[in-house]
Motif scaffolding. Structure first.
Motif, mmCIF file in Angstrom:
data_model
loop_
_atom_site.group_PDB
_atom_site.id
_atom_site.type_symbol
_atom_site.label_atom_id
_atom_site.label_comp_id
_atom_site.label_asym_id
_atom_site.label_seq_id
_atom_site.Cartn_x
_atom_site.Cartn_y
_atom_site.Cartn_z
ATOM 1 N N ASP A 2 0.823 -1.206 0.000
ATOM 2 C CA ASP A 2 0.000 0.000 0.000
ATOM 3 C C ASP A 2 0.859 1.259 0.000
ATOM 4 O O ASP A 2 0.625 2.196 -0.766
ATOM 5 C CB ASP A 2 -0.946 -0.013 1.205
ATOM 6 C CG ASP A 2 -1.983 -1.121 1.045
ATOM 7 O OD1 ASP A 2 -2.097 -1.658 -0.073
ATOM 8 O OD2 ASP A 2 -2.643 -1.467 2.035
ATOM 9 N N THR A 3 1.884 1.281 0.864
ATOM 10 C CA THR A 3 2.759 2.461 0.925
ATOM 11 C C THR A 3 3.492 2.654 -0.394
ATOM 12 O O THR A 3 3.610 3.780 -0.902
ATOM 13 C CB THR A 3 3.804 2.269 2.052
ATOM 14 O OG1 THR A 3 3.156 1.711 3.167
ATOM 15 C CG2 THR A 3 4.486 3.549 2.424
ATOM 16 N N GLU A 51 1.135 4.053 -2.959
ATOM 17 C CA GLU A 51 0.733 5.426 -2.614
ATOM 18 C C GLU A 51 1.819 6.435 -2.964
ATOM 19 O O GLU A 51 1.564 7.525 -3.444
ATOM 20 C CB GLU A 51 0.514 5.501 -1.101
ATOM 21 C CG GLU A 51 -0.954 5.643 -0.700
ATOM 22 C CD GLU A 51 -1.045 5.438 0.790
ATOM 23 O OE1 GLU A 51 -1.817 4.552 1.173
ATOM 24 O OE2 GLU A 51 -0.309 6.115 1.544
#
Ligand code: SF4
Length: 434
Positions: A198-199, A202
């Motif tokens: 996810d990071t 993002e």
């Protein structure tokens, strides 16, 4: 001394703009230092334009990807000298031009390695699949080559991870972000991805300043090696098979390891019901490190498709895991392995059989049949009929696809190919029988 700061190691647009402004305002190469990252100073105001030969633009767009701190200044000095009227590109003895050409050459070789060697793991994601590739480039080739790879697979969701950074493609946009310093193995890569996914996504951003992909793609390809089309998507390889493949890379059971580039282990799902066994890796397989990717492999793929067998569902390997050849000039001529070599390498075939436990084995050619059955086999006499092994597995014998390539007469070739497809169809019928 004026310091020019570029945004990234492959800030092609930034370098071009700086070179243009600096040449137009008369800043000599010796008055400059170049750096990557950090505070940027404004470039001098410049008006007007000048012509840079296409060949030099192409050379610079490749050489700028070299992992060499001197490249920005070197390339600027070439542009400066051409603008000053030197017929630089015609002077093959010029040391700066030679150095830039060497840089471009190693970048092209690295890009080629990336586009042909990279394997992708299929990782489940949001009800679909993300294909996760790992590559350790020698140069800064990720950005330009990621463009080519996503063009090849536009409908897939994929990430290419390297120590320099990662490229992410979701079917619409190509983003770049942080990479992974080292991936011990596929398992470590997948674990890292699942932990940070996810990071990473993002924080990833577009990079519009990378060198044009076309410029890299212009690189002359070795006629012997397949290009981007050979990047193949794999299911996540079985851990036990991978471990054995690593162990086999240190094998010294016979002398064949010595001249070969690398061991070529089998590949395919660990629960495959059929294992296809060939003779040994060929010239291309030896370089690429994967079985059946050369002309014989392409012939086999075609026949499998015609027979209704999806190659991704079967395990494909060889009786002998190192390439045996005789050098002839620049070429490496295939040599049939001797019986002691086949016997020595039977150890690894048995390891694969233990991991995969296929119901059916397909021996393609005499060496594979000798390995599996432990005796000389006349293909014409034994092909197409089931032969029971002591451990309950069933062997079918057929020709090796390279035999089809060697049949000189076109009509005979078509007949032999049809017979090969017939054998494969019989095997497919058994695969789907229950
Ligand atoms: S060919 Fe097989 S037995 Fe010989 S060194 Fe290679 S892996 Fe070992």
């Amino acid at each position: 001394m004026q310091r020019i700061v570029l945004k990234s190691e492959t800030d092609w647009e930034g370098w071009r703009q700086a070179a243009r402004a600096l040449v137009l305002t008369g800043v000599e190469p010796d008055a400059l230092t170049w750096a990557v990252g950090g505070k940027t100073a404004p470039l001098p105001d410049a008006t007007g334009s000048f012509h840079v030969p296409r060949a030099l633009v192409s050379l610079a767009s490749q050489a700028i990807q070299a992992r060499d701190a001197e490249r920005f200044g070197l390339l600027y000095s070439l542009v400066w000298r051409v603008n000053a009227g030197e017929k630089l590109l015609e002077d093959n003895s010029d040391p700066d031009l030679s150095l830039a050409r060497r840089m471009a050459l190693t970048v092209r070789a690295d890009a080629h390695r990336m586009r042909t060697n990279m394997r992708f793991l299929a990782v489940p994601e949001d009800g679909g699949t993300r294909f996760l590739g790992w590559f350790e480039p020698a140069h800064f080739v990720l950005q330009a080559n990621a463009q080519l790879i996503v063009r090849r697979f536009p409908d897939l969701t994929l990430s290419i991870v390297t120590p320099d950074g990662a490229a992410h493609w979701d079917g619409t946009s190509l983003l770049f972000g942080s990479g992974l310093r080292h991936a011990e193995d596929d398992e470590a890569l997948q674990a890292w991805w699942e932990r940070h996914r996810d990071t990473l996504l993002e924080q990833a951003t577009e990079d519009v300043s990378v060198p044009e992909a076309e410029a890299v793609d212009e690189a002359p390809r070795s006629p012997d090696l397949p290009a981007l089309g050979s990047v193949v998507l794999h299911a996540t390889p079985d851990r036990a098979v991978l471990r054995s493949a690593r162990e086999a890379s240190a094998c010294r059971r016979c002398p064949l390891y010595e001249p070969a580039t690398q061991v070529v282990f089998g590949e395919g799902p660990a629960d495959a019901s059929v294992m296809f066994v060939g003779e040994q890796p060929g010239d291309q397989e030896d370089v690429i490190g994967r079985p059946f990717v050369g002309p014989a492999g392409q012939m086999m793929d075609r026949a499998m498709e015609e027979a209704g067998i999806d190659r991704r569902t079967v395990y494909v390997t060889n009786a002998v895991k190192h390439f045996k050849f005789t050098p002839r000039g620049k070429r490496r001529i295939h040599q049939t392995p001797e019986v002691p070599e086949i016997q020595a390498c039977r150890f690894w075939l048995d390891v694969e059989r233990t991991h995969v436990r296929p119901r059916f084995l397909v021996a393609m050619g005499g060496s594979a049949a000798r390995s599996l059955l432990g005796r000389a086999v006349t293909i014409g006499r034994e092909r197409g009929r089931p032969i029971q092994m002591p451990d309950g597995q069933t062997v079918f014998v057929t020709v090796h696809p390279s035999f089809l390539l060697r049949v000189p007469d076109e009509a005979a070739k078509a007949r032999e190919y049809a017979a090969f497809v017939r054998d494969l169809k019989a095997i497919r019928a058994l695969m789907t029988a229950d």
